[in-house]
Design an enzyme around this catalytic site. Structure first.
Site, PDB file in Angstrom:
ATOM      1  N   SER A  60      -2.314  -1.219   4.589  1.00 49.66           N
ATOM      2  CA  SER A  60      -2.334   0.092   5.248  1.00 49.66           C
ATOM      3  C   SER A  60      -3.767   0.603   5.225  1.00 49.66           C
ATOM      4  CB  SER A  60      -1.429   1.059   4.466  1.00 49.66           C
ATOM      5  OG  SER A  60      -1.615   2.387   4.908  1.00 49.66           O
ATOM      6  N   TYR A  95       2.025   5.574  -2.960  1.00 56.46           N
ATOM      7  CA  TYR A  95       1.900   4.637  -1.830  1.00 56.46           C
ATOM      8  C   TYR A  95       0.504   4.013  -1.778  1.00 56.46           C
ATOM      9  CZ  TYR A  95       2.235   2.890   2.983  1.00 56.46           C
ATOM     10  OH  TYR A  95       2.243   2.099   4.101  1.00 56.46           O
TER      11      TYR A  95
END
Ligand SMILES: NC(=O)c1ccc[n+]([C@@H]2O[C@H](COP(=O)([O-])OP(=O)(O)OC[C@H]3O[C@@H](n4cnc5c(N)ncnc54)[C@H](OP(=O)(O)O)[C@@H]3O)[C@@H](O)[C@H]2O)c1
Length: 267
Positions: free
Chosen positions: A138, A151
């Site tokens: 990501s 995350y």
């Protein structure tokens, strides 16, 4: 490059994994999709015509289950030649509001899930004299973002692992690709829209949200070109480039956005 290849996709039943499966099916790949929910997997298999698509119910967070599944599937369907690690989960919220269990859960799925699948695939790649691993991390694995303590930590770990594996496995003809998208529309993102902090939205939505098919096309094009770091979307590339090359400017922009939207955790 993909025709006739055995391509295994974790998280192949939804979002980016599903888009990749659709595009790679059209290019003649033999697909194996892994995820936890059998019904979702079967639905995608039916949508893709089914002929060259197999599915496997497997929780990537469970190392023994991953190893057993990979051995069994390779014996029955042929060894993997490309592994795409797209399985992942997200949690957004103020650090103080996130339970410790959530940090463990995200690390277990996003980081250890990727690690387990790489370890399980490695003996097959070595036996074949090579292979390809595409890790979906990501942009949150390259830059921290408000609300993504659990995350981003898990995705930074995926980036660290991929960086090391790229160098260590290249001499064995095992090629790594690191994919760092910004936000794109998917069930994952839709699932967290409610209750998302205003600060997270103010920071993350500086970059336009992409469609999953655009991200999948960028992944396939990047792999075809042999790119190691694949960052879909021009604005994401610019933002990550700015944040990494002139970090104090990136931090000042982010801090200004947070200052304007700050609400903070409930006391
Ligand atoms: N969407 C975004 O904005 C965005 C941005 C950057 C990076 N990413 C990354 O891109 C990847 C795909 O995300 P997405 O948005 O496409 O999400 P998604 O639509 O929610 O798909 C996630 C997939 O992972 C599977 N999965 C989750 N936990 C699993 C587990 N423990 N074992 C096996 N499979 C598991 C899910 O199936 P089951 O639930 O049935 O297991 C599903 O197939 C993720 O790694 C995500 O972090 C997403």
């Amino acid at each position: 490059m993909f025709e006739g290849k055995n391509i295994w996709i974790t998280g192949g039943s939804s979002g980016l994994g599903r888009e990749l499966a659709g595009m790679l099916a059209k290019r003649g790949a033999n697909l194996l999709l892994l995820a936890r929910d059998r019904a979702k997997l079967e639905k995608v298999k039916a949508e893709l015509g089914g002929a060259r698509v197999e599915t496997s119910v497997c929780d990537v967070a469970d190392p023994a289950a991953v190893e057993a599944a990979f051995k069994d599937l390779a014996a029955r369907k042929g060894a993997p030649e490309v592994l795409i690690n797209s399985a992942g989960v997200i949690r957004e919220g103020y650090f103080e509001d996130q339970r410790l269990e959530e940090f463990h859960r995200l690390m277990n799925i996003n980081y250890f899930g990727t690690l387990h699948c790489v370890r399980a695939a490695l003996p097959f790649f070595k036996a074949k004299g090579g292979g390809r691993i595409v890790n979906i991390a990501s942009s949150g694995g390259l830059l921290g973002a408000f609300g993504y303590a659990a995350y981003c930590s898990s995705k930074f770990a995926v980036v660290g692992l991929t960086e090391v594996l790229r160098a260590e496995l290249k001499p064995q003809n095992i090629i790594l690709h690191l994919v760092c998208p910004g936000e794109f529309h998917s069930p994952m993102v839709e699932g967290m829209t409610e209750g998302r902090t205003p600060e997270n939205l103010a920071v993350v939505h500086t970059i336009p949200v992409l469609e999953a098919d655009k991200v999948a096309r960028a992944v396939i094009a990047g792999v075809e070109k042999g790119q190691y770091l694949i960052i879909p979307g021009r604005m994401t590339r610019l933002t990550v480039g700015l944040g990494r090359s002139i970090p104090f400017v990136g931090r000042a922009i982010v801090d200004a956005k947070i200052g304007k939207s700050y609400r903070g955790p409930k006391r």
